[in-house]
Write an enzyme that holds these catalytic residues in place. Structure first.
Site, PDB file in Angstrom:
ATOM      1  NE  ARG A   1       0.819   2.193   8.658  1.00 15.90           N
ATOM      2  CZ  ARG A   1      -0.458   2.507   8.820  1.00 15.90           C
ATOM      3  NH1 ARG A   1      -0.897   2.954   9.983  1.00 15.90           N
ATOM      4  NH2 ARG A   1      -1.314   2.380   7.831  1.00 15.90           N
TER       5      ARG A   1
ATOM      6  CG  HIS B   1      -1.662   4.645   3.076  1.00 17.30           C
ATOM      7  ND1 HIS B   1      -1.321   3.311   3.138  1.00 17.30           N
ATOM      8  CD2 HIS B   1      -2.586   4.837   4.066  1.00 17.30           C
ATOM      9  CE1 HIS B   1      -2.005   2.738   4.116  1.00 17.30           C
ATOM     10  NE2 HIS B   1      -2.770   3.633   4.691  1.00 17.30           N
TER      11      HIS B   1
ATOM     12  CD  GLN C   1      -7.156   3.828   3.016  1.00 21.23           C
ATOM     13  OE1 GLN C   1      -6.875   3.289   4.059  1.00 21.23           O
ATOM     14  NE2 GLN C   1      -8.407   3.842   2.543  1.00 21.23           N
TER      15      GLN C   1
ATOM     16  CG  ASP D   1      -5.517  11.649   5.619  1.00 19.59           C
ATOM     17  OD1 ASP D   1      -5.858  11.191   6.723  1.00 19.59           O
ATOM     18  OD2 ASP D   1      -4.384  11.441   5.120  1.00 19.59           O
TER      19      ASP D   1
ATOM     20  CB  CYS E   1      -7.557   6.927   4.523  1.00 18.22           C
ATOM     21  SG  CYS E   1      -6.753   8.266   5.425  1.00 18.22           S
TER      22      CYS E   1
ATOM     23  NE  ARG F   1      -6.147  -0.382   3.282  1.00 18.27           N
ATOM     24  CZ  ARG F   1      -5.259   0.077   4.171  1.00 18.27           C
ATOM     25  NH1 ARG F   1      -5.610   1.009   5.031  1.00 18.27           N
ATOM     26  NH2 ARG F   1      -4.011  -0.370   4.175  1.00 18.27           N
TER      27      ARG F   1
HETATM   28  N1   CP Z   1      -6.195   3.905   6.813  1.00 22.61           N
HETATM   29  C1   CP Z   1      -5.209   3.272   7.488  1.00 22.61           C
HETATM   30  O1   CP Z   1      -4.143   2.954   6.977  1.00 22.61           O
HETATM   31  O2   CP Z   1      -5.532   2.997   8.787  1.00 22.61           O
HETATM   32  P1   CP Z   1      -4.530   2.465   9.883  1.00 22.61           P
HETATM   33  O3   CP Z   1      -3.586   3.562  10.218  1.00 22.61           O
HETATM   34  O4   CP Z   1      -5.429   2.090  11.022  1.00 22.61           O
HETATM   35  O5   CP Z   1      -3.801   1.258   9.330  1.00 22.61           O
HETATM   36  N1  NVA Z   2      -2.148  10.787   6.415  1.00 21.24           N
HETATM   37  C1  NVA Z   2      -2.416   9.881   7.507  1.00 21.24           C
HETATM   38  C2  NVA Z   2      -2.982   8.608   6.989  1.00 21.24           C
HETATM   39  C3  NVA Z   2      -3.313   7.587   8.054  1.00 21.24           C
HETATM   40  C4  NVA Z   2      -3.843   6.321   7.474  1.00 21.24           C
HETATM   41  C5  NVA Z   2      -1.122   9.637   8.282  1.00 21.24           C
HETATM   42  O1  NVA Z   2      -0.086   9.424   7.647  1.00 21.24           O
HETATM   43  O2  NVA Z   2      -1.151   9.648   9.513  1.00 21.24           O
END
Ligand code: CP
Ligand code: NVA
Length: 321
Positions: free
Chosen positions: A116, A143, A146, A239, A279, A307
């Site tokens: 990440r 992502h 997700q 989101d 998400c 997930r």
């Molecule tokens: N939806 C998602 O990726 O959640 P986290 O940021 O908690 O991993």
């Molecule tokens: N769009 C959000 C998704 C989190 C899972 C972010 O990138 O923070």
């Protein structure tokens, strides 16, 4: 449920490959991951089933995470392997060691890497220099894990994907919107993205997805009008307005997204059996109200649970023997 339209077999096409974005998967590869997800979900926690026995997964996180981190760590463990959580700041990467060298070194220890990161380009570089598969656990661009869980959840609830309409309300230019545009186009779902000017999906993204949507007879519509998106929607998705890394823009974004909240008034415009997705994490009271996220149409916690099942399918397909 029985995703019998799908083939019950591991996804041979992605064995040993990186998973950086949904645009890189074929329709069949996506459907195969969903089929495998269904069978691993049915199996539940079965510690006699260890297709990843002896495998290790490095999990580099540059940003916070609850779902992605925990679901990958539990998934690899339940499949017989071991996951190492690697906070970027604890690695020498956090002190300036290059991505290239980190990739080369980690490849000597682990069988796969989840990362990440803030910048998608960094993840591409890691994948380029790693000899083991790299999985995108969220970047500023996509992502994909997700979005795969989202497609699986929609299939579970609606028993089909093809021909459904998903309304994405909010930041049409964020990682979730991009992955959903790619994903919907691949599986033949219509997607209408409602976002204020300046926050709409980039033309290049829509153009990449258009080819798939034409092949699969589905539509991609971008609008400022939430009503146009919500009308006849089977799925309403939202989101956060401010994604990780954009915190300095939060106040400006709150103003720009005024009127783009998923609330009960908006739900009334959708189909009677609409499902609401997010998400997570949610900023309750901003992009979604408590009444909706905790209400009867919300599937957000099933979505979060999925997930785990999807991560298992991804890991087995990429890292399994
Ligand atoms: N939806 C998602 O990726 O959640 P986290 O940021 O908690 O991993
Ligand atoms: N769009 C959000 C998704 C989190 C899972 C972010 O990138 O923070």
């Amino acid at each position: 449920m029985g995703i019998n339209i799908y083939k019950e077999k591991p996804v041979s096409g992605i064995k040993g490959k990186d998973l950086l974005g949904l645009s890189e998967l074929s329709k069949d590869e996506i459907l195969d991951i969903l089929a495998l997800t269904e069978s691993v979900k049915k199996r539940g926690t079965d510690l006699n089933y260890q297709p990843l026995k002896g495998k290790t997964l490095g999990m580099i996180f540059e940003k916070n995470s609850t779902r992605t981190r925990v679901s990958f760590e539990v998934a690899i463990w339940q499949l017989g392997g071991y996951g190492l959580f690697l906070n970027k700041n604890d690695l020498q990467l956090g002190r300036g060691e290059t991505i290239e060298d980190t990739a080369r070194v980690l490849s000597r220890y682990v069988d796969g890497i989840v990362i990440r990161a803030y910048f998608h380009e960094d993840v591409k570089k890691l994948a380029e220099y790693a000899d083991v598969p790299v999985i995108n656990g969220l970047t500023d661009f996509e992502h994909p894990c997700q979005a795969l869980a989202d497609l699986f959840t929609i299939y579970e609830k609606k028993k089909r994907l093809n021909g459904l309409k998903l309304a994405f309300i909010g930041d049409g230019n964020n990682n979730m919107a991009t992955s959903l545009i790619f994903g919907c186009a691949k599986v033949g779902m219509d997607i209408t993205v409602a976002s204020p000017k300046g926050y709409q999906p980039k033309k290049e993204i829509v153009n990449i997805a258009l080819r798939d949507s034409i092949l699969n007879n589905s539509k991609i519509i971008v609008t400022e009008d939430v009503k146009e998106a919500a009308e006849d929607a089977d799925v309403i998705y939202t989101d956060v307005w401010t994604s990780m890394g954009q915190e300095s823009e939060a106040e400006e974004r709150k103003k720009a997204f005024y009127g783009y909240q998923v609330n009960e008034k908006l739900l009334k415009m959708a189909k009677k059996d609409v499902i609401v997705m997010h998400c997570l994490p949610a900023h309750r009271g901003e992009e979604i109200t408590d009444e909706v996220i905790d209400g009867p149409y919300s599937v957000v916690f099933d979505q979060a649970e999925n997930r785990l099942h999807v991560q298992k399918a991804i890991l087995i397909s990429i890292m399994g023997d």
